[in-house]
Scaffold this motif. Structure first.
Motif, PDB file in Angstrom:
ATOM      1  N   VAL A 152       0.845  -1.199   0.000  1.00 32.69           N
ATOM      2  CA  VAL A 152       0.000   0.000   0.000  1.00 32.69           C
ATOM      3  C   VAL A 152       0.878   1.246   0.000  1.00 32.69           C
ATOM      4  O   VAL A 152       0.677   2.171  -0.790  1.00 32.69           O
ATOM      5  N   LEU A 153       1.891   1.253   0.865  1.00 31.27           N
ATOM      6  CA  LEU A 153       2.769   2.423   0.948  1.00 31.27           C
ATOM      7  C   LEU A 153       3.513   2.641  -0.359  1.00 31.27           C
ATOM      8  O   LEU A 153       3.745   3.777  -0.782  1.00 31.27           O
ATOM      9  N   GLU A 154       3.880   1.542  -1.021  1.00 28.87           N
ATOM     10  CA  GLU A 154       4.593   1.669  -2.300  1.00 28.87           C
ATOM     11  C   GLU A 154       3.731   2.320  -3.375  1.00 28.87           C
ATOM     12  O   GLU A 154       4.246   2.821  -4.367  1.00 28.87           O
ATOM     13  N   ASN A 155       2.422   2.256  -3.155  1.00 32.06           N
ATOM     14  CA  ASN A 155       1.526   2.767  -4.190  1.00 32.06           C
ATOM     15  C   ASN A 155       0.866   4.094  -3.849  1.00 32.06           C
ATOM     16  O   ASN A 155       0.005   4.562  -4.580  1.00 32.06           O
ATOM     17  N   ALA A 162       7.422   3.855  -3.865  1.00 25.09           N
ATOM     18  CA  ALA A 162       8.510   2.918  -3.567  1.00 25.09           C
ATOM     19  C   ALA A 162       9.826   3.656  -3.294  1.00 25.09           C
ATOM     20  O   ALA A 162      10.726   3.127  -2.670  1.00 25.09           O
ATOM     21  N   LEU A 163       9.922   4.898  -3.776  1.00 21.20           N
ATOM     22  CA  LEU A 163      11.158   5.653  -3.562  1.00 21.20           C
ATOM     23  C   LEU A 163      11.315   6.093  -2.112  1.00 21.20           C
ATOM     24  O   LEU A 163      12.418   6.351  -1.648  1.00 21.20           O
ATOM     25  N   GLY A 164      10.204   6.215  -1.443  1.00 18.30           N
ATOM     26  CA  GLY A 164      10.271   6.588  -0.035  1.00 18.30           C
ATOM     27  C   GLY A 164      10.036   8.057   0.203  1.00 18.30           C
ATOM     28  O   GLY A 164       9.932   8.856  -0.718  1.00 18.30           O
ATOM     29  N   ASN A 247      11.672   4.356   3.450  1.00 17.75           N
ATOM     30  CA  ASN A 247      10.971   3.792   2.293  1.00 17.75           C
ATOM     31  C   ASN A 247      10.325   2.479   2.699  1.00 17.75           C
ATOM     32  O   ASN A 247      10.695   1.884   3.724  1.00 17.75           O
ATOM     33  N   PRO A 248       9.330   2.030   1.930  1.00 16.05           N
ATOM     34  CA  PRO A 248       8.524   0.876   2.377  1.00 16.05           C
ATOM     35  C   PRO A 248       9.350  -0.381   2.624  1.00 16.05           C
ATOM     36  O   PRO A 248       9.028  -1.173   3.513  1.00 16.05           O
ATOM     37  N   SER A 249      10.428  -0.579   1.883  1.00 23.24           N
ATOM     38  CA  SER A 249      11.136  -1.860   2.011  1.00 23.24           C
ATOM     39  C   SER A 249      11.971  -1.933   3.296  1.00 23.24           C
ATOM     40  O   SER A 249      12.538  -2.966   3.613  1.00 23.24           O
ATOM     41  N   MET A 250      12.053  -0.802   4.026  1.00 25.47           N
ATOM     42  CA  MET A 250      12.713  -0.865   5.337  1.00 25.47           C
ATOM     43  C   MET A 250      11.894  -1.696   6.323  1.00 25.47           C
ATOM     44  O   MET A 250      12.429  -2.240   7.275  1.00 25.47           O
ATOM     45  N   PHE A 251      10.598  -1.721   6.089  1.00 25.84           N
ATOM     46  CA  PHE A 251       9.706  -2.354   7.064  1.00 25.84           C
ATOM     47  C   PHE A 251       9.235  -3.708   6.539  1.00 25.84           C
ATOM     48  O   PHE A 251       8.055  -3.991   6.441  1.00 25.84           O
ATOM     49  N   ASN A 252      10.205  -4.525   6.183  1.00 26.00           N
ATOM     50  CA  ASN A 252       9.852  -5.833   5.623  1.00 26.00           C
ATOM     51  C   ASN A 252       9.948  -6.907   6.690  1.00 26.00           C
ATOM     52  O   ASN A 252      10.092  -6.624   7.883  1.00 26.00           O
ATOM     53  N   LEU A 253       9.904  -8.129   6.248  1.00 23.96           N
ATOM     54  CA  LEU A 253       9.915  -9.249   7.193  1.00 23.96           C
ATOM     55  C   LEU A 253      11.228  -9.312   7.981  1.00 23.96           C
ATOM     56  O   LEU A 253      11.246  -9.721   9.138  1.00 23.96           O
ATOM     57  N   ILE A 254      12.321  -8.866   7.325  1.00 22.04           N
ATOM     58  CA  ILE A 254      13.620  -8.890   8.016  1.00 22.04           C
ATOM     59  C   ILE A 254      13.550  -8.034   9.284  1.00 22.04           C
ATOM     60  O   ILE A 254      14.058  -8.406  10.337  1.00 22.04           O
TER      61      ILE A 254
END
Lengths: 351, 254
Positions: A152-155, A162-164, A247-254
């Motif tokens: 959702v945040l990426e969009n 996605a750029l943040g 950016n959204p990918s900071m908050f991933n499963l890792i």
């Protein structure tokens, strides 16, 4: 048998330093003063201050996740999702309404609070799902939740897609991190040692029996999830204004896994364990930076060793006596005074 | 006090309880006996709201029980113990009893999170009541121990203490004598009679120990394959032909 409790620890420490309850408030005041003095006097360089702030943020994340995964015995992997919600809401508010350098004194706390509340609302939804779904299934639901938040945040173009989100002012200061860290530990400790907290514990032990003993398990679950996700949101807000870019990918499963590792490292159902492990983990990970990519091997290895030798974590269900309310400690201390003049029919039964 | 009419419950095709009727008066001590698998525990699970009855009506002091949530039923005043002990094993003995006070605490989440004076006085009250209960059951010396570490007999007592902490009017005891020897059963009989008087309770007892049931129950119901095959005073049940058949088998006529 390894089932330590508050008491075993308490009696083991006897008259030692843990009996002096004024030390904790004293340390808290000292910590509060240091949080102001360190940046103003430059006692630590920027890097040192960054690590301190990260320790605080990680403590908030770990303690709040421990409430759900440790005390309540659910398995949520959605903490990064809640953190993302808090980070984006608060950052969006400060970027949108307070252009660089224009934030009034209440602007940042209000934004962080809004981030926490936003995350808490989503926590409510996850709580509702946990009425029907437990264990592995709840883990999958929360995993899906994290992914949904990320996509959702990426969009959403308003927050950079996605750029943040860029251009966040560095508003996270040591005193603020300290304030939120202490508040989160204090409030979660209050919750744990209340009737709701005991309700949360009974859910872990035996949910059906809990219901049949009058515990409104739905209420207890909602409270646990809402408080837990609120503080994850707050941590997200602090994180965003610390890093100044999200950016959204900071908050991933890792990220979620990171927090899970800290919870299980410190010990489920222990606030002291969470505080300890979040501090250790953060500092160790920084100290091992010279190892480059190999440092990432260290943590899994540590986790495997821990699971082999101390499967319940460093503190595993035990608690530091300072964190336990005095009333609860006294009630189970060996010299607690039993209520007088009780007539009972069990005189000849073994105790 | 407790009215059950035409209660029926099916698990798939299996009829665990069929056409069960019961009218329980306040202060009664009633026993339910029957061979293994007769549907006794299912009956308790239906009353306490773990299962939702397929058919029939149940009411407690005029309040409908079918469809009510389990914790709501407890708060009406029905508490139970379990056949296989279900204590909160890793919680302390004290917290087991305190947790069962859940519905009797007058506070809201906010006062708990901020630890207001009002909240603290409620906590003191609950603590005092719990300590009194533990003392009554001779468990006060173990208050801080994990419940799972207690010896078997004490765990049984703690289960009853925990059930009483919910403030029941009706207590459902599911095989309290399971795993006890003759002298322990003798003590248990006195004990049940005592809590009944002291806490002003109505009791339904599921039991296999005929000695216990025959000695303390005023009325018995015998279940077999989910149906009621006999009802009456212990002396009548003892000589009832259908009961003897259910327990010992039919006589083969040559």
């Amino acid at each position: 048998m390894n089932t330590p409790t508050i008491t075993s620890r308490w009696t083991a420490c006897g008259e030692s330093i843990l009996a002096c309850r004024w030390i904790l408030p004293f340390l808290l005041v000292v910590g509060g003063i240091l949080s102001f003095v360190i940046p103003s006097q430059g006692l630590l360089n920027n890097y040192g201050q960054l690590i301190l702030a990260t320790v605080g943020i990680n403590i908030i994340l770990t303690v709040s996740l421990n409430l759900v995964n440790g005390y309540m015995g659910e398995f949520s992997v959605g903490h990064a999702g809640f953190m993302a919600v808090g980070a984006y809401i608060s950052a969006f508010l400060t970027v949108k309404f307070f252009p660089y350098g224009a934030a009034p004194f209440y602007g940042f706390p209000a934004a962080v609070l809004a981030g926490g509340i936003g995350a808490a609302v989503l926590g409510l939804i996850i709580a509702a799902l946990s009425f029907k779904t437990r264990g592995d299934y709840l883990a999958i639901v929360t995993l899906a939740f994290t992914m949904i938040v990320k996509s959702v945040l990426e969009n959403i173009d308003a927050v950079g897609g996605a750029l943040g989100l860029r251009g966040i002012e560095k508003l996270t200061t040591l005193p603020w991190v300290y304030f939120w860290t202490v508040s989160s530990v204090w409030i979660i400790r209050n919750l744990v040692y209340s009737r709701y907290g005991r309700g949360i514990l009974t859910i872990r032990e035996d949910e059906i029996a809990a219901n049949l003993m009058g515990v409104n398990t739905r209420q207890a679950k909602v409270l646990a999830f809402v408080v837990s996700s609120f503080f994850a949101g707050v941590a997200g807000g602090l994180f965003a204004h610390q890093l100044q870019f999200i950016n959204p990918s900071m908050f991933n499963l890792i990220k979620s896994t990171d927090i899970l590792v800290m919870v299980y490292l410190g010990g489920v159902g222990s606030l002291a364990g969470s505080v300890l492990s979040a501090s250790l983990y953060t500092v160790l990970l920084e100290a091992l930076r010279p190892l480059g990519i190999y440092r990432m091997m260290f943590m899994p290895l540590m986790l495997i060793l821990l699971m082999l030798f101390r499967p319940r974590g460093i503190m595993g269900l035990r608690e530091l006596a300072w964190f336990v309310p005095k009333r609860d400690l006294d009630a189970v201390s060996p010299d607690a005074v039993p209520p007088p003049e009780i007539k009972r029919p069990l005189g000849n039964q073994p105790g | 006090m407790l009215e059950i009419e035409k209660l029926t419950h099916r698990f798939g095709g299996l009829c665990a309880i069929s056409d069960f009727n019961l009218s329980l008066q306040k202060g009664e001590l009633m026993g339910i006996i029957g061979p293994n698998g007769a549907g006794k525990t299912t009956l308790f699970n239906l009353i306490t709201g773990i299962y939702r009855a397929s058919e029939g009506r149940m009411s407690f002091e005029g309040q409908e029980l079918v469809g009510a949530p389990a914790h709501g039923i407890v708060n009406l005043g029905i508490a139970r113990t379990f056949q296989n002990i279900r204590l909160f094993k890793e919680m302390s003995v004290l917290d087991n009893v305190r947790a069962a006070h859940y519905a009797h605490v007058k506070d809201n989440p906010l006062t708990a999170l901020l630890r207001t004076p009002g909240f603290c006085s409620e906590e003191r009250r609950i603590l005092k009541r719990s300590q009194e209960l533990l003392a009554l059951f001779k468990l006060e010396a173990h208050a801080g121990k994990p419940a799972g570490s207690l010896p078997y007999g004490s765990q049984r007592r703690l289960e009853i203490a925990r059930a009483l902490a919910t403030g029941p009017k009706l207590l459902l005891l599911d095989e309290p004598a399971a795993g006890m020897n003759a002298s322990e059963i003798g003590q248990l009989m006195e004990f049940i009679a005592w809590i009944r008087k002291e806490f002003n309770l109505t009791i339904i007892l599921i039991e296999h120990s005929m000695r216990l049931v025959m000695a303390i129950c005023e009325r018995l119901k015998v279940l077999d394959f989910g149906t009621t095959i006999a009802e009456g005073a212990p002396a009548e049940i003892r000589v009832d032909r259908r009961v003897l058949e259910a327990y010992l088998g039919e006589e083969v006529t040559p």
